[in-house]
Every structure is written in C-alpha cells, then in structure tokens.
Scaffold this motif. Structure first.
Motif, mmCIF file in Angstrom:
data_model
loop_
_atom_site.group_PDB
_atom_site.id
_atom_site.type_symbol
_atom_site.label_atom_id
_atom_site.label_comp_id
_atom_site.label_asym_id
_atom_site.label_seq_id
_atom_site.Cartn_x
_atom_site.Cartn_y
_atom_site.Cartn_z
ATOM 1 N N ARG A 91 0.750 -1.209 0.103
ATOM 2 C CA ARG A 91 0.081 0.008 -0.002
ATOM 3 C C ARG A 91 0.919 1.147 0.015
ATOM 4 N N MET A 100 0.936 -5.450 6.196
ATOM 5 C CA MET A 100 2.037 -6.189 5.984
ATOM 6 C C MET A 100 3.350 -5.682 6.734
ATOM 7 N N LEU A 152 8.363 -5.490 0.593
ATOM 8 C CA LEU A 152 7.314 -5.678 -0.686
ATOM 9 C C LEU A 152 7.344 -4.374 -1.470
ATOM 10 N N CYS A 175 8.299 3.781 5.513
ATOM 11 C CA CYS A 175 7.902 2.417 6.124
ATOM 12 C C CYS A 175 9.225 2.034 6.707
HETATM 13 S S1 SF4 Z 1 6.442 -1.029 1.857
HETATM 14 FE FE1 SF4 Z 1 5.605 -2.876 3.036
HETATM 15 S S2 SF4 Z 1 4.860 -1.905 4.823
HETATM 16 FE FE2 SF4 Z 1 5.093 -0.167 3.391
HETATM 17 S S3 SF4 Z 1 3.091 -0.221 2.404
HETATM 18 FE FE3 SF4 Z 1 4.385 -1.564 1.045
HETATM 19 S S4 SF4 Z 1 3.846 -3.592 1.917
HETATM 20 FE FE4 SF4 Z 1 3.266 -2.019 3.334
#
Ligand code: SF4
Length: 374
Positions: A314, A330, A341, A352
């Motif tokens: 996301r 996640m 991810l 993140c």
């Molecule tokens: S990088 Fe990882 S924690 Fe950040 S939005 Fe994407 S899946 Fe989520």
C-alpha cells in the motif's frame, strides 16, 4: 559540528515547541515533502512532541520510493544483457523489481556496480570502450544536475558507450497532484530545502495561491523542522497561505543558476508515473532532443515495457499521506527491510523503513529481524 549541532540545540527546540503549543487552537495537517525530513521527524520523535492537534503527514519525497516498478524492471532487463556494465547508487540494488533485484542480477553474473557519482560511471565507460555502460539516473531536482552534467561531458568527450536510464521527477507537480486529490487532507507543506537549493522558490507562489496552502521551505535538522512547523501553523491560524523560506542558509529565491542552466540544456519536462501514485503530468524530466542518443531506454529497446505494482503493498497510499506505514497489514510481518514488498521499506528515506527503524516496537508485533537496513 557546525551547521548540525547548532540546529539540534535542545533549549532552542523547547522554545520553538512552546511557541507552537501557544499558537495552535485547532487541528491542522501538515505534509513534510521529503523523505529526509520524515526520517528526521521519526528519529527525533518530533511528531510526538508537537501538540496533538498537529498531524504530520509523510509525503512522497523519497527518490527510491517513487521510482516506478516498471523502471526497476527496465534496469533489471538492461543489467542482464551481456556486455553491459550497469552502474547505480547502492540504494537501488535492493529495490525489488518483478521477482528479483539488481543484487540477484549480479549474483547471476550481471556486471552491476555501485558508484558514488555518475562521473564514476563515465570513467568506467572510458576505461571499457568495448562495453556499454549505463547509469541509473533517478531522483529529484537534487540528483538531476550531476546526471545532466555527466551526459554533457560524455558528449563533449565523444564517449559513445555511455547512456543514462532516466527516472527523474520534479516536486512542484507532485504537490499540485496531492492538492487536487479528492482525498487530500494536507493544509500546509514543509517543502524540501535541498530541492529549493537547486531550483529556488519561483514555482511555489503560484501553487500556494491556487490551492490556498502555506508552503514553508525548510531543512532537515530538528530545529529546521520545528521552525517550518511553527511558521506553517502561524499562517494557518491566521488564514494566510504564503511561501516562506525557513532555510535561508542554503536556499535563495533563484536557486542555483548554473545547475538550472545545465538542467534546461540536457533535460526537458515530461509526464512521469510515480510509484503507487500513477502518472503526474509534467512531473519529470527526460533527455532533450539534443541528448536523446544517450537515452538507455531507447538504446536497449526497453521503452515499451509495462509492469503492474503488487496489490498487497500500500505504498501508494503511504506516499500520498493517506496511510501511516504501521497501518499497513504487511508492516513488520510480510514486509521488512530484509524482505521488502515495496520501495518505501527498502530506501533509507522511505517512510515504512523509518517506522520500522524507530517505531516498530511501539506499534505492531513484528518479525525477529534485528537490523532494519543492511
Ligand atoms: S512497503 Fe511494506 S509496509 Fe510499506 S506499504 Fe508496502 S507492504 Fe506495507
């Protein structure tokens, strides 16, 4: 250390905080544009010291994070070609493309090299005339000038085995796109000081006027951030929406004229897709017609490649300030810096990664991974 310690002075920080607390009367949402500012805020806990009416929304100003997956896949395709030496700053090697990253291309025999300047890549091209040398040119107005200078130098020296994979983006069109979004909650911007050091501030008054939004140019140390917040809140509380320069030790209204000249010669403005956000008109640069033969996308015929982003990440919402990193399902479980991810978990400037580094024990149960960034 001069210009660092003096902008981390706790007593001055306390005074700025007192002023902010005394000024705020209602809720305000401010966006810090730059990933460097996000890291400073989270690292020093600045958001936790502000009055609870002030929300800091983390913006899209992390160059690695906004580089589209499709551009990573193009880099992987070029780096895998026999005879190519693919040069990049280290951050990009761990950014996952579709199924692999540049480290894996190197492990499989690709000649992928980490350099500290695009001029290093040009030197490699001079030393290896029988090989094609490609530099991965990503980032904002800050990294574009040295890349432009390197291409100009390549042409001046007649180095034909050098090319640039260009994914440069510009901040003002992104601010405009954020403000145009129906979901936008941002009421003031802390603009990125280093971008304005290059480009100046001429593009901002029109944006501030059009969206009736204060824009305060500021730096990266705690006092810079607090002064940016203080000035933004003062404007918001009295209904003003002006551009202010709270980073005068680095930023002039006209920016850096020499850098702007080389940018205007080597690049031209184009539409660019931003990772997780989509296409933003006029938000990037590509090589101008006079330098188009240094374009790696055309030289290696990867300009038609298209890739979809992974649905579970996301980062688009994170980059638009619609979601905090620790609100992603996640975060810290399916997505960590060792197995990211999305690019916002890879980059040292990504929101993140900042939350993982400084806040993961305050938020959600996470994996046992100890070291956030290798
Ligand atoms: S990088 Fe990882 S924690 Fe950040 S939005 Fe994407 S899946 Fe989520």
């Amino acid at each position: 250390m001069k210009y660092i310690d003096e902008f981390q002075d706790p007593e001055l920080a306390r005074r700025l905080l007192d002023d902010i607390h005394a000024t705020v009367t209602r809720p305000w949402a401010l966006m810090e544009v730059c990933g460097g500012q996000t890291h400073s805020i989270i690292r020093h806990g600045i958001d936790q010291l502000l009055p609870e009416q002030i929300e800091l929304i983390h913006g899209p100003g992390c160059p690695v994070c906004v580089t589209p997956l499709e551009m990573i896949d193009k880099a992987l395709a070029i780096a895998s070609r026999p005879g190519v030496i693919f040069c990049s700053f280290g951050d990009m090697l761990r950014v996952p493309g579709t199924g692999r990253d540049l480290f894996q291309v190197r492990a499989a025999g690709g000649d992928v090299r980490v350099v500290y300047s695009p001029m290093d890549a040009l030197r490699i091209a001079q030393q290896n005339p029988e090989r094609e040398v490609v530099f991965f040119g990503i980032g904002f107005e800050t990294t574009a000038p040295p890349n432009a200078m390197t291409v100009r130098q390549a042409r001046r020296l007649g180095i034909r085995n050098f090319s640039l994979l260009v994914s440069h983006v510009r901040v003002p069109p992104a601010i405009d796109a954020i403000m145009r979004s129906p979901e936008c909650r941002v009421q003031a911007f802390l603009a990125a000081g280093h971008v304005c050091t290059v480009m100046g501030t001429d593009e901002y008054p029109e944006l501030a006027e059009r969206h009736r939004v204060p824009i305060v140019v500021t730096g990266f140390e705690p006092l810079d951030i607090l002064e940016g917040v203080r000035r933004s809140v003062r404007q918001l509380e009295c209904g003003r929406y002006a551009v202010e320069n709270a980073y005068p030790r680095a930023v002039r209204a006209e920016g850096n004229p020499a850098a702007r000249t080389v940018l205007a010669e080597v690049f031209e403005v184009t539409d660019r897709p931003w990772r997780g956000i989509g296409m933003i008109p006029d938000s990037g640069w590509r090589l101008s017609a006079a330098y188009r033969d240094f374009d790696a996308e055309a030289r290696f015929s990867v300009d038609g490649m298209r890739t979809l982003e992974p649905a579970e990440c996301r980062s688009g919402e994170v980059l638009q300030g619609l979601l905090k990193p620790d609100e992603c399902e996640m975060f810290g479980t399916g997505c960590t810096p060792r197995s990211p991810l999305g690019a916002t978990m890879v980059s040292s400037e990504g929101a993140c990664a900042a939350y993982y580094l400084y806040r993961r024990l305050e938020t959600r149960p996470v994996s046992r991974e100890a070291s956030p960034v290798a």
